[in-house]
Design an enzyme around this catalytic site. Structure first.
Site, PDB file in Angstrom:
ATOM      1  N   LYS A 149       0.863  -1.177   0.000  1.00  0.00           N
ATOM      2  CA  LYS A 149       0.000   0.000   0.000  1.00  0.00           C
ATOM      3  C   LYS A 149       0.900   1.227   0.000  1.00  0.00           C
ATOM      4  O   LYS A 149       1.709   1.418   0.916  1.00  0.00           O
ATOM      5  CB  LYS A 149      -0.899   0.009   1.232  1.00  0.00           C
ATOM      6  CG  LYS A 149      -1.709   1.299   1.400  1.00  0.00           C
ATOM      7  CD  LYS A 149      -2.494   1.275   2.704  1.00  0.00           C
ATOM      8  CE  LYS A 149      -3.177   2.612   2.974  1.00  0.00           C
ATOM      9  NZ  LYS A 149      -3.920   2.611   4.263  1.00  0.00           N
ATOM     10  N   ASP A 151       1.090   5.178   0.240  1.00  0.00           N
ATOM     11  CA  ASP A 151       0.483   6.454   0.597  1.00  0.00           C
ATOM     12  C   ASP A 151       1.292   7.568  -0.062  1.00  0.00           C
ATOM     13  O   ASP A 151       2.313   7.316  -0.714  1.00  0.00           O
ATOM     14  CB  ASP A 151       0.479   6.604   2.116  1.00  0.00           C
ATOM     15  CG  ASP A 151      -0.743   7.352   2.628  1.00  0.00           C
ATOM     16  OD1 ASP A 151      -1.245   8.228   1.900  1.00  0.00           O
ATOM     17  OD2 ASP A 151      -1.183   7.062   3.761  1.00  0.00           O
ATOM     18  N   ARG A 210      -7.610   4.476  -4.319  1.00  0.00           N
ATOM     19  CA  ARG A 210      -8.636   5.201  -3.577  1.00  0.00           C
ATOM     20  C   ARG A 210      -9.300   6.236  -4.463  1.00  0.00           C
ATOM     21  O   ARG A 210      -8.623   6.966  -5.198  1.00  0.00           O
ATOM     22  CB  ARG A 210      -8.000   5.860  -2.363  1.00  0.00           C
ATOM     23  CG  ARG A 210      -7.597   4.900  -1.253  1.00  0.00           C
ATOM     24  CD  ARG A 210      -8.742   4.620  -0.329  1.00  0.00           C
ATOM     25  NE  ARG A 210      -9.193   5.897   0.212  1.00  0.00           N
ATOM     26  CZ  ARG A 210      -8.579   6.531   1.206  1.00  0.00           C
ATOM     27  NH1 ARG A 210      -7.496   6.032   1.775  1.00  0.00           N
ATOM     28  NH2 ARG A 210      -9.050   7.687   1.648  1.00  0.00           N
ATOM     29  N   ASP A 214     -10.180   9.804   3.235  1.00  0.00           N
ATOM     30  CA  ASP A 214     -10.205   8.748   4.245  1.00  0.00           C
ATOM     31  C   ASP A 214     -11.606   8.492   4.787  1.00  0.00           C
ATOM     32  O   ASP A 214     -12.388   9.427   5.021  1.00  0.00           O
ATOM     33  CB  ASP A 214      -9.297   9.122   5.417  1.00  0.00           C
ATOM     34  CG  ASP A 214      -7.830   9.023   5.065  1.00  0.00           C
ATOM     35  OD1 ASP A 214      -7.495   8.426   4.015  1.00  0.00           O
ATOM     36  OD2 ASP A 214      -7.002   9.531   5.852  1.00  0.00           O
TER      37      ASP A 214
END
Length: 428
Positions: A149, A151, A210, A214
């Protein structure tokens, strides 16, 4: 012609906008797993993760399809190795090392995921991977990592953020190991940009990305994400999936009805299903939501389509979401109705979603599913379809032209499959 080639041609014919995803042989259906963040935040060690691996097996989560155990931020040491420049893990929390942890996770039949950031620092201020992409990708491969993952915290330049995602894709595909690539691209979504921006570029480089900011365990946040999920269905498909973020099911701030709604919508939209609850003390009711095999089967359907909103009430009080799904008798059914001059996909999963606070009824018109507008002279068909309820696990019978779901609770859904069994027309 192979079966997979036939399916891809069928998808192209029925949806010419579809984009095929990253061609690394992974994520042919939406990834399923569990992530540390909601339960542990930064407070965890190898014993905690081994216990969670045990719980994923004992609870039935692994058998239900949740195979990735993913570590989020805070596993790192405070700095890189001053000589080699390599990332280091926190030796106090992981005294036996990451390879040993990976071996334990793999011994349980699970796969091992890890987190990093494309910036100089991670979101929790540990060393990031900026300008170390190939070095870190090789390190993760040596640790037998199966899922990364990425970020993008602490990177002020938007262009650097975007190019870092691409460099990481190249770094991972160059390794002698299959590693699923999850792009946590929410920091790229800016108010002045197209809000669907990740779906425009991510399919070429990521296995999942995404599509909004969030998530939190609040109904309003879930609705905000759902609202941004409409009309980007074309990007999802084998190899790449729009990611609605980690499931909040079981975190405790919403009702069971709301958690069923979230799980139903995540499944029909074909989002990755990454759980975030504490599986070690999961209640029977939460387990029944997360491990509903019929709903999971919709998410994992081998036709490889993503659902979309097909109808919304004028006042916004309810929505209908639908997803074409595979049916083994597709060709026979289509042959039987070919004389009507069109070839609809005969089976769909449908979520009838009540956004109101109070009970309501919602009617599905089959004509909205079995579209005949590709015909140059479309007839007016009468549809007959078989309905199955995926939460009640019941066949409800055959219905003509419409079906009405009654007494849907506030913030609730009915999730069904609709199988076309007959189509007739008086216009021929």
């Amino acid at each position: 012609m192979s079966f997979s080639t036939l399916i891809r041609l069928l998808i192209i014919w029925t949806n010419p906008l579809v984009i095929f995803g990253l061609n690394n042989g992974l994520a042919l259906t939406p990834p399923m797993g569990w992530s540390t963040w909601n339960v542990f935040h930064c407070d965890y060690n190898e014993t905690d993760l081994m216990g969670m691996a045990d719980a994923m097996v004992a609870s039935g989560m692994l058998s239900a399809g949740y195979k990735y155990l993913n570590i989020d931020d805070c596993w790192e040491a405070a700095s890189r190795d001053p000589v080699s420049g390599m990332l280091k893990y926190n030796e106090t929390r992981f005294p036996h090392g990451m390879s040993a942890l990976a071996d334990y996770i793999h011994s349980k039949g699970l796969l091992f995921g890890i987190y990093t950031s494309s910036g100089e620092w991670t979101c929790q201020r540990y060393p990031g991977s900026w300008q170390h992409e190939y070095l870190d990708a090789a390190l993760f491969a040596s640790w037998k990592v199966d899922f990364v993952k990425l970020d993008c915290c602490y990177q002020d330049n938007v262009k650097d953020r975007a190019t870092a995602f691409i460099r990481w894709s190249q770094a991972l595909t160059s390794q002698n190991r299959s590693i699923l690539y999850s792009c946590d691209s929410d920091e790229l979504i800016l108010n002045e940009n197209n809000q669907e921006f990740p779906s425009q570029w991510a399919p070429n480089y990521c296995n999942m990305a995404r599509i909004w900011w969030d998530i939190s365990d609040k109904w309003e946040t879930i609705m905000n994400i759902i609202d941004h999920s409409a009309n980007i269905y074309y990007a999802s498909g084998p190899g790449y999936w729009n990611d609605l973020d980690i499931l909040t099911v079981g975190l405790g701030r919403q009702t069971l009805v709301e958690y069923m709604t979230q799980f139903s919508l995540w499944s029909v939209i074909s989002s990755p299903l990454i759980a975030g609850n504490d599986i070690r003390k999961m209640s029977k009711e939460i387990g029944e939501i997360l491990m509903n095999k019929e709903v999971i089967a919709i998410n994992q359907d081998k036709l490889g389509r993503s659902g979309n909103m097909i109808h919304r009430a004028v006042d916004g009080s309810y929505e209908i979401w639908a997803k074409p799904i595979y049916h083994e008798n597709t060709s026979q059914i289509q042959t039987a109705i070919h004389s009507l001059g069109f070839t609809p996909l005969p089976r769909h999963a449908v979520v009838l979603f009540n956004r109101r606070d109070s009970i309501t009824n919602i009617t599905l018109e089959f004509d909205d599913l079995f579209d005949h507008r590709l015909s140059p002279h479309p007839p007016t068909p009468t549809w007959t379809a078989s309905i199955r309820d995926l939460w009640l696990h019941e066949d409800l019978g055959q219905f003509t032209e419409t079906w009405t779901a009654t007494n849907i609770p506030g913030h609730g859904v009915r999730m069904i499959t609709v199988l076309l069994v007959n189509a007739t027309s008086n216009n021929l």
